[in-house]
Structures are given as structure tokens and as C-alpha cells.
Design an enzyme around this catalytic site. Structure first.
Site, PDB file in Angstrom:
ATOM      1  N   SER A  15      22.748  -4.529  -9.758  1.00  0.00           N
ATOM      2  CA  SER A  15      23.262  -3.206 -10.054  1.00  0.00           C
ATOM      3  C   SER A  15      24.767  -3.291 -10.373  1.00  0.00           C
ATOM      4  CB  SER A  15      22.976  -2.279  -8.869  1.00  0.00           C
ATOM      5  OG  SER A  15      23.199  -0.950  -9.210  1.00  0.00           O
ATOM      6  N   HIS A  69      14.752   1.036  -9.065  1.00  0.00           N
ATOM      7  CA  HIS A  69      16.004   0.281  -9.014  1.00  0.00           C
ATOM      8  C   HIS A  69      16.154  -0.472  -7.692  1.00  0.00           C
ATOM      9  CE1 HIS A  69      20.032  -0.730 -10.229  1.00  0.00           C
ATOM     10  NE2 HIS A  69      20.565  -0.144  -9.190  1.00  0.00           N
ATOM     11  N   ASP A  89      12.342   0.372 -12.873  1.00  0.00           N
ATOM     12  CA  ASP A  89      13.737   0.772 -12.720  1.00  0.00           C
ATOM     13  C   ASP A  89      14.124   1.645 -13.909  1.00  0.00           C
ATOM     14  OD1 ASP A  89      16.460   0.999 -12.408  1.00  0.00           O
ATOM     15  OD2 ASP A  89      16.852  -1.150 -12.244  1.00  0.00           O
TER      16      ASP A  89
END
Lengths: 386, 205
Positions: A150, A350, A317
Site C-alpha cells: 500500500s 486491499h 483490491d
């Protein structure tokens, strides 16, 4: 066999010289809090730097003094995919964070008061610059690999562009080359929730001995939503209710409401996350766009990089969807770079980048084998950390 | 266990050292690893299956996970970025073999393809005499449960190449043991079980 790391004591690096930030502001001095796991070898060729995500910190593995496991403990340790028997693993709290590194909760040496909203804006580039000081501090000439998911993945990209010769491998997980309008919009809603909380006091809530709990909790609820997939929420909660009968009120009725409120509450109270840090981190994400300095040409941008890459995305995601990873892979392929790419099937959205998953772990182990191979074959140059 | 099949050995003979290679459907990476070790080639493997992906990655290869059916190769790779684009035993399983061929020719100067021959006499005999879809060592599947959705004969394939202005640079026709014979050279579409083709765009187009 895997083995746990036990209790880890964080360390602090203090830099007493000023750091000029991307915004032009200058930090007169700063601390970076970090943890390390495993042993640095004689030629310092086995060091890995883990970069944390938005609400993460330096405590990535092992246990802290309260017995809490690090946020990626399932991946780091003896015999784990990131094997501390072979690698020296480092993770630092980002500048502007609220877990020990200099940030909005730190006392401003110029005023003697807590920084609060006066803490300057930081960017991904600033983080990388400060982490480069940590690299020197630890006597590491070149990281064997940088690893991040991320926001952490974006930091890894930034590293590969700004300090190409300081890393051999870049593992960019569940990331994007820049935020989309939708990503920025979510961040903005989160910021508005915090900044319109009556307890925000224009960021001087610490001086008012309070915290914008409601706003922070709402920001977290929104953020948390974007980490989950529709499928996963469907299978986990569906339309399940706490009680059989409808109450026709705004109290918590559906389990998903209860879950989200709990997540928000936990973040705002128990984890004691600083609201100004949350604001800063989201802005740093919004500003992240390394290609902006290269005519918005990502291929040209990544032509700076000399590291070998592993890019990983997760099928469900939607915050940083596989298509965003494809952009990175495509730009690397355009440069004939060494790159591998895995698109891991997961229902966890995610969040999947933090969770155990056979394919993901298999990819990790296989790739770390390559990282290890490269660090063992590297010839020991006379130049240790400069 | 990775195994250098005779088919891979035959392909290797067509590869110029130090060239740039893309192996579509690279499996566990055996062929690509061999080409890197023996001919100093560079390049990538592409594979959809997660387990094979991991196996290929364990060999230290650059592996891109991708589905040949819904991946636009030209989006990933620039024109002529490879000396060879290789695809072994996968032409018959993709959704549009004709379009994939075009894509491969766009990004590779030459392409190397292998596939089973549906026109082999055993297949013809089973259809003619038993009136049943063929089941052989090369094609062991039941008609209703087979990955081989686009079977063709060598003649079909060469007709497609002709229509698309694709030049057959080299062709080797072998049996399942990957041996060739006088008969296979004489009547490949009857006697050949597997074909290896090296193709390129016709130079006048």
C-alpha cells in the site's frame, strides 16, 4: 519450522542536522523510531527495509512490551517468508508518525510546545530521505531489498527512483504509481470528518487536552471500508442483524454497522492514533506522484530505477486494484527491467496484503530466495556505508 | 519435477544466443531457465497458474502472471521487443488463437509455436471408424471436459498463416516421442503428432 521473535525493543535514531522537506519547510532536527530483527552480516549485505502503510508503524514483527504482535508478524521471523535467520530486517515509523518518530505529537524545539498542526507537510520523498539517513546510521551500503504494501509500496517505488543504487530488489505490493481521483476523494472525506469534529480545535486538540475521537473514528470507518471487498463483507456479515426484530431506529442493527463502529472506536481510542498524523499521511498519499517530475511519463520515471522488482496485487483490491499494479509492471517492462508480477486471488480486498495466503506466501518465499541468492553473491566492496 | 522435454530441446536449437525471449505459458520455467543457462538469453515468462508461477520464481526467473485470454500483450510489450516469443502446447487452449498469433508477431521478431495435430491418422481413424471424438496420448481428454477448445491440423494452421501473411520460417514435425521419420516428412499432416513452427511476418507486408 517457524519461530517467534519474542519481545522487541524499539530504537531511536536522532538526526541533529536540519532536513529540508519537499514543501520547502525545514525540520531543525528529528528522530526516527525503528525496530530491527535478525543479525546484520559482516558485509552488511543482508539488510531489508520494510515500509509501513497509512496507519502502520515500526512494530512490524515480534511482540512489543505489551505483548502485541507486529502488523506483519505472520510474514517475518525465523523460518517465515521473510526469514530473520537470513536477513537483518529494519522497519521505521515514518516521519510525521505518532509512534515515536518526530511528528505532530512531538514538542517543537523552537516553541517548546507540541507541534500539532504546525508540523510541516511531509511527502513520500521526505520519508525516503529520512530513511536514507537510517540506512547510513546502520552502516548499510545497499539494502538487499525494500518491501512495502500500500503506502509502503509507494515508498519502495520512491526509493527505487531516488536512490537507485541503494537497493537491489524492490517489492511493491498492493500499491499504485499515484492516487486516482477516487482515492483522493476518500482521503478528503476522511480529513473532513476529522477537521469538522468540534474537538479538533484547528489541530490544537492536544493543547486542549482532548482528541477528535468522533472524526477519527469516522475517518477510520471510511478507510476500513475501502480495505475490504464487497464479496468479503457479504460472506462475513451479509445482512445479518444483531437482533431478530427490526427496531426502526438509528441504533446499530446490522452486524456490519457494529463491526465498522468497533473498528473506528478502537482506532480513535485504544490505538490512540494522532489525528494530525492521519491528516498528514493522507496528504502524503495524495501528493505521491513520482512521474510528475518526469513529464508524467511513468516509463521515463522508472528508467531511473536499477533494482529488480516484484510487483504483487490482489484480485478483489479495489482501493489499489490490479490494474494499478499493471501500470507499474508495464513501465518496468518498457525499460526491460527485471520484474516479476503476481496477481493473487483473495477475497479480502486491499487488506489481503497483510493476511496469510498460500499463493502470496509461496511467491514471497520464492522471491526472497532470489533476494538471498543475490545478497550472497554480491562481492564485498571496500566501501561500507558512506 | 522439471524436465527438459525433447520438445524443449528442439526449440532450443532454433534460439540464437544472447537473444531476448518471452515464453508464453512458461509453466514451471524449465525451458526459459534452460535458455538462460545455455544461451544467455534474457526475458520473461508468462504463466497463469499460481503453483507454476511459484515454481518458475524459485528458479530466479522473471515471471509475469497473466491470462493469455484476457491480456493484451501489445499493451504490456512494445512492438518487436523480443527476438523470440515462444508458446508451447497452448495455441489450442486459448480463446482466439488467430488474434494471439497476431499479438505475438507484433511484439516478437520471430515466434515459435508447438501444438498437437488433429489431422494425425489415429484421430482421423477414430472419427472415421468409430464415429467418436478422438482420444489419444497427445489428446487424452473427453470432448466435454477438455482444455483443447481450438484443435486444428497442420494444414489448417498453415492455411491460417497464409491468410495472415505469416511466413513459416521452419517447421519440425515429430511423434509423441519427439522423433521425426521419413514418413512424417513425406505426409506430415497424416503422420505427425506434434509440430514445432517458427514463424515471422512476411517481409513484403
Amino acid at each position: 519450522m517457524t519461530q517467534e521473535l519474542g519481545i522487541i525493543t524499539p530504537q531511536v535514531m536522532s538526526i541533529e542536522s536540519p532536513l529540508t522537506l519537499s514543501s520547502g519547510s525545514v525540520l531543525p532536527r528529528y528522530d526516527l523510531t525503528f525496530e530491527t530483527y535478525g543479525e546484520l552480516n559482516a558485509d552488511a549485505s543482508n539488510a531489508l527495509l520494510i515500509c509501513h502503510a497509512l496507519s502502520g508503524n515500526h512494530h512490524v514483527a515480534g511482540l512489543d512490551v505489551d505483548g502485541k504482535a507486529g502488523w506483519w508478524n505472520s510474514y517475518i521471523g525465523s523460518g517465515k517468508p521473510i526469514d530473520t535467520d537470513q536477513f537483518f530486517v529494519v522497519c521505521s515509523n515514518n516521519l510525521g508518525g505518532c509512534h515515536g518518530s518526530t511528528g505532530p505529537t512531538t514538542t517543537n524545539p523552537e516553541t517548546g510546545k507540541v507541534y500539532g498542526p504546525d508540523f510541516p507537510m511531509v511527502t513520500c520523498k521526505d520519508w525516503v530521505n529520512s530513511q536514507n539517513e537510517l540506512r547510513k546510521h546502520l552502516g548499510i551500503d545497499q539494502w538487499a531489498a525494500l518491501i512495502g504494501g500500500s503506502m509502503g509500496g509507494m515508498q519502495v517505488l520512491q526509493w527505487s527512483i531516488n536512490y537507485p543504487d541503494k537497493l537491489r530488489h524492490a517489492l511493491v505490493i498492493a500499491a499504485a504509481p499515484k492516487l486516482s481521483a477516487q482515492n483522493i476523494a476518500f482521503n478528503e472525506v476522511a480529513r473532513r470528518a476529522i477537521m469538522t469534529d468540534p474537538d479538533f480545535h484547528e489541530g490544537r486538540f492536544i493543547e486542549h487536552s482532548t482528541t477528535p475521537k468522533q472524526g477519527l473514528a469516522q475517518a477510520r470507518m471510511l478507510g476500513h471500508l475501502t480495505y475490504l471487498s464487497d464479496d468479503m463483507m457479504g460472506s462475513k456479515f451479509g445482512r445479518e442483524r444483531r437482533e431478530t426484530d427490526l427496531k426502526y431506529s438509528y441504533d446499530v442493527e446490522f452486524q456490519v454497522e457494529s463491526y465498522l463502529r468497533y473498528q473506528g472506536e478502537k482506532f480513535a481510542t485504544k490505538q490512540n492514533f494522532d489525528a494530525n498524523t492521519y491528516l498528514l499521511m493522507t496528504k502524503a498519499l495524495d501528493y505521491f506522484d513520482p512521474a510528475a517530475e518526469f513529464n508524467h511519463d511513468l516509463t521515463k520515471t522508472l528508467s531511473q530505477a536499477t533494482a529488480k522488482f516484484l510487483v504483487v496485487s490482489f484480485t478483489t483490491d479495489w482501493r489499489f486494484a490490479p490494474a494499478r499494479s499493471h501500470e507499474i509492471v508495464k513501465a518496468l517492462l518498457d525499460n526491460d527491467a527485471d520484474v516479476s508480477y503476481a496477481e493473487v486471488t483473495s477475497e479480502h480486498g486491499h487488506d489481503a496484503f497483510l493476511l496469510p495466503n498460500d499463493h502470496y506466501m509461496g511467491i514471497f518465499r520464492a522471491y526472497m530466495k532470489r533476494v538471498l541468492h543475490d545478497s550472497l553473491t554480491i562481492t564485498t566492496t571496500s566501501e561500507a556505508a558512506k | 519435477m522439471s524436465l527438459m522435454t525433447p520438445e524443449f530441446k528442439l526449440i532450443s536449437e532454433w534460439i540464437t544466443p544472447n537473444s531476448r525471449v518471452l515464453d508464453l505459458g512458461c509453466g514451471d520455467g524449465t525451458l526459459l531457465e534452460h535458455l538462460i543457462d545455455t544461451y544467455d538469453v534474457t526475458g520473461y515468462g508468462m504463466e497463469l497458474d499460481p503453483t507454476k508461477n511459484i515454481q518458475a520464481m524459485q528458479k530466479g526467473l522473471n515471471v509475469i502472471q497473466g491470462n493469455l485470454n484476457n491480456l493484451d500483450l501489445e499493451d504490456y510489450f512494445d512492438a518487436n521487443s523480443f527476438d523470440y516469443v515462444i508458446m508451447t502446447q497452448a495455441l489450442q487452449v486459448v480463446g482466439r488463437p488467430d488474434e494471439l498469433l497476431e499479438d505475438m508477431l507484433a511484439i516478437g521478431k520471430e515466434i515459435i509455436i508447438t501444438f498437437p495435430n488433429f489431422g494425425h491418422w489415429r484421430n482421423r481413424a477414430q472419427l472415421l471408424l468409430k464415429g467418436r471424438m478422438p482420444k489419444t496420448d497427445t489428446l487424452p481428454y473427453q470432448w466435454f471436459d477438455t482444455p483443447n477448445i481450438h484443435m486444428c491440423t497442420f494444414n489448417d494452421f498453415e492455411t491460417l498463416c497464409e491468410d495472415k501473411d505469416i511466413e513459416v520460417v521452419a517447421r519440425t514435425v515429430v511423434n509423441t516421442e519427439h522423433r521425426t521419420s521419413f514418413g512424417m516428412r513425406l505426409a506430415p499432416n497424416w503422420l505427425g503428432e506434434v509440430a514445432l513452427y517458427k514463424l515471422q511476418r512476411k517481409s513484403d507486408t
